[in-house]
Design a protein around this motif. Structure first.
Motif, PDB file in Angstrom:
ATOM      1  N   ASN A 164      26.197 -41.822  51.887  1.00  0.00           N
ATOM      2  CA  ASN A 164      25.774 -41.122  53.101  1.00  0.00           C
ATOM      3  C   ASN A 164      24.292 -41.376  53.309  1.00  0.00           C
ATOM      4  OD1 ASN A 164      25.255 -39.407  55.208  1.00  0.00           O
ATOM      5  ND2 ASN A 164      25.546 -37.525  54.032  1.00  0.00           N
ATOM      6  N   ARG A 165      23.970 -42.270  54.219  1.00  0.00           N
ATOM      7  CA  ARG A 165      22.584 -42.666  54.407  1.00  0.00           C
ATOM      8  C   ARG A 165      21.908 -41.922  55.544  1.00  0.00           C
ATOM      9  NH1 ARG A 165      21.791 -48.910  54.621  1.00  0.00           N
ATOM     10  NH2 ARG A 165      23.003 -48.632  56.527  1.00  0.00           N
ATOM     11  N   SER A 166      22.580 -40.970  56.142  1.00  0.00           N
ATOM     12  CA  SER A 166      21.952 -40.193  57.210  1.00  0.00           C
ATOM     13  C   SER A 166      20.925 -39.243  56.601  1.00  0.00           C
ATOM     14  CB  SER A 166      23.009 -39.413  57.992  1.00  0.00           C
ATOM     15  OG  SER A 166      23.659 -38.495  57.151  1.00  0.00           O
ATOM     16  N   TYR A 167      19.864 -39.020  57.338  1.00  0.00           N
ATOM     17  CA  TYR A 167      18.812 -38.132  56.848  1.00  0.00           C
ATOM     18  C   TYR A 167      18.141 -37.464  58.037  1.00  0.00           C
ATOM     19  CZ  TYR A 167      15.377 -41.698  58.241  1.00  0.00           C
ATOM     20  OH  TYR A 167      14.604 -42.583  58.961  1.00  0.00           O
ATOM     21  N   ALA A 168      17.229 -36.557  57.738  1.00  0.00           N
ATOM     22  CA  ALA A 168      16.478 -35.876  58.800  1.00  0.00           C
ATOM     23  C   ALA A 168      15.002 -35.875  58.432  1.00  0.00           C
ATOM     24  CB  ALA A 168      16.971 -34.449  58.986  1.00  0.00           C
ATOM     25  N   GLN A 169      14.174 -35.852  59.447  1.00  0.00           N
ATOM     26  CA  GLN A 169      12.729 -35.820  59.232  1.00  0.00           C
ATOM     27  C   GLN A 169      12.172 -34.507  59.760  1.00  0.00           C
ATOM     28  OE1 GLN A 169      10.571 -39.287  60.474  1.00  0.00           O
ATOM     29  NE2 GLN A 169       8.721 -38.615  59.414  1.00  0.00           N
ATOM     30  N   MET A 170      11.420 -33.830  58.893  1.00  0.00           N
ATOM     31  CA  MET A 170      10.802 -32.565  59.268  1.00  0.00           C
ATOM     32  C   MET A 170       9.362 -32.802  59.692  1.00  0.00           C
ATOM     33  SD  MET A 170      10.582 -29.035  57.024  1.00  0.00           S
ATOM     34  CE  MET A 170       9.600 -29.772  55.695  1.00  0.00           C
TER      35      MET A 170
END
Length: 254
Positions: A164-170
């Motif tokens: 799972n290579r999805s990520y989020a940036q804060m």
């Protein structure tokens, strides 16, 4: 007026009516890093040596003039300050012409993005005193993960990204100065982490400039680790070198 230690804080989604106070928080939160960056840079041994050399040159060229020595040294210090100011000013202007110009469209109209504010009730009136934003990146965007990193380190805890290579940036995690030391920054970060878990992201990343020591310390306490340093930035790279500012990428797996 109620004691600040007795006040109750809540975290809710951004509303259009919050725009004015959010923009004010954003401006103050970015510009407050200029002076710490400057004092850290100007106290660097290399800069101290350069300042002394320039001051000595002014003293000699001015015919043993202490005034000219001080003037030459001040010009060098002023240039270092300008570099620090330019870095944060360019960052702020870039975001004001991008996502911060359209918060509703950039964050609230995309289910993978989010924008929250911390609110407190003061004498019966709600007051926004903090904020945080998250922007999701699905698998098709993930190939850029290390394109702008220098010396990135990949730990075993991020091995699941192969599945799972999805990520989020804060970003934009800011608490008003007079409301700090109340765990608000940690609460906002945990809200971002909860959102990422709900949306199925594998990790949360955050880019932090080196003068932001409090933010770096908070991230580490919440389980973030540094995985790289940004080398491609919005400002002149020589300004970054003179200002002695690095941008650290912090990550936490979810």
């Amino acid at each position: 007026m109620a004691n600040k230690s007795d006040l109750q804080f809540s975290i809710r989604e951004y509303r259009p009516s919050d725009q004015h106070v959010v923009m004010s928080l954003f401006h103050d939160g970015i510009f407050e890093h200029i002076y710490p960056a400057f004092f850290k840079a100007i106290s660097n041994p290399d800069h101290v040596g350069i300042a002394l050399s320039i001051s000595m040159a002014g003293y000699v060229l001015g015919g043993s003039s202490y005034f000219q020595a001080l003037l030459f040294g001040s010009i060098w210090a002023g240039f270092v300050y300008y570099c620090c100011h330019d870095i944060y000013d360019r960052y702020m202007m870039g975001r004001l012409s991008a996502d911060m110009a359209y918060i509703q469209a950039s964050y609230l109209e995309n289910p993978d993005n989010g924008f929250w504010v911390a609110e407190v009730d003061v004498n019966g009136q709600a007051k926004v005193v903090g904020m945080v934003a998250v922007m999701g990146k699905r698998e098709e965007d993930d190939g850029e993960r290390f394109d702008d990193l220098n010396g990135a380190v990949s730990g075993t805890e991020f091995a699941q990204d192969a599945v799972n290579r999805s990520y989020a940036q804060m970003s934009h995690i800011i608490v008003a100065f007079s409301w700090r030391r109340k765990n608000l920054g940690s609460r906002l970060t945990r809200r971002a982490l909860d959102f990422c878990k709900e949306r199925g992201f594998s990790r949360l990343i955050m880019d932090v400039s080196s003068p932001q020591t409090a933010a770096i310390s908070m991230c580490q306490k919440l389980g973030f680790v540094q995985t790289g340093s940004l080398c491609n930035t919005h400002a002149n790279r020589w300004f970054y070198k003179l200002a002695r500012i690095t941008v650290k990428r912090m990550e936490r797996s979810i």
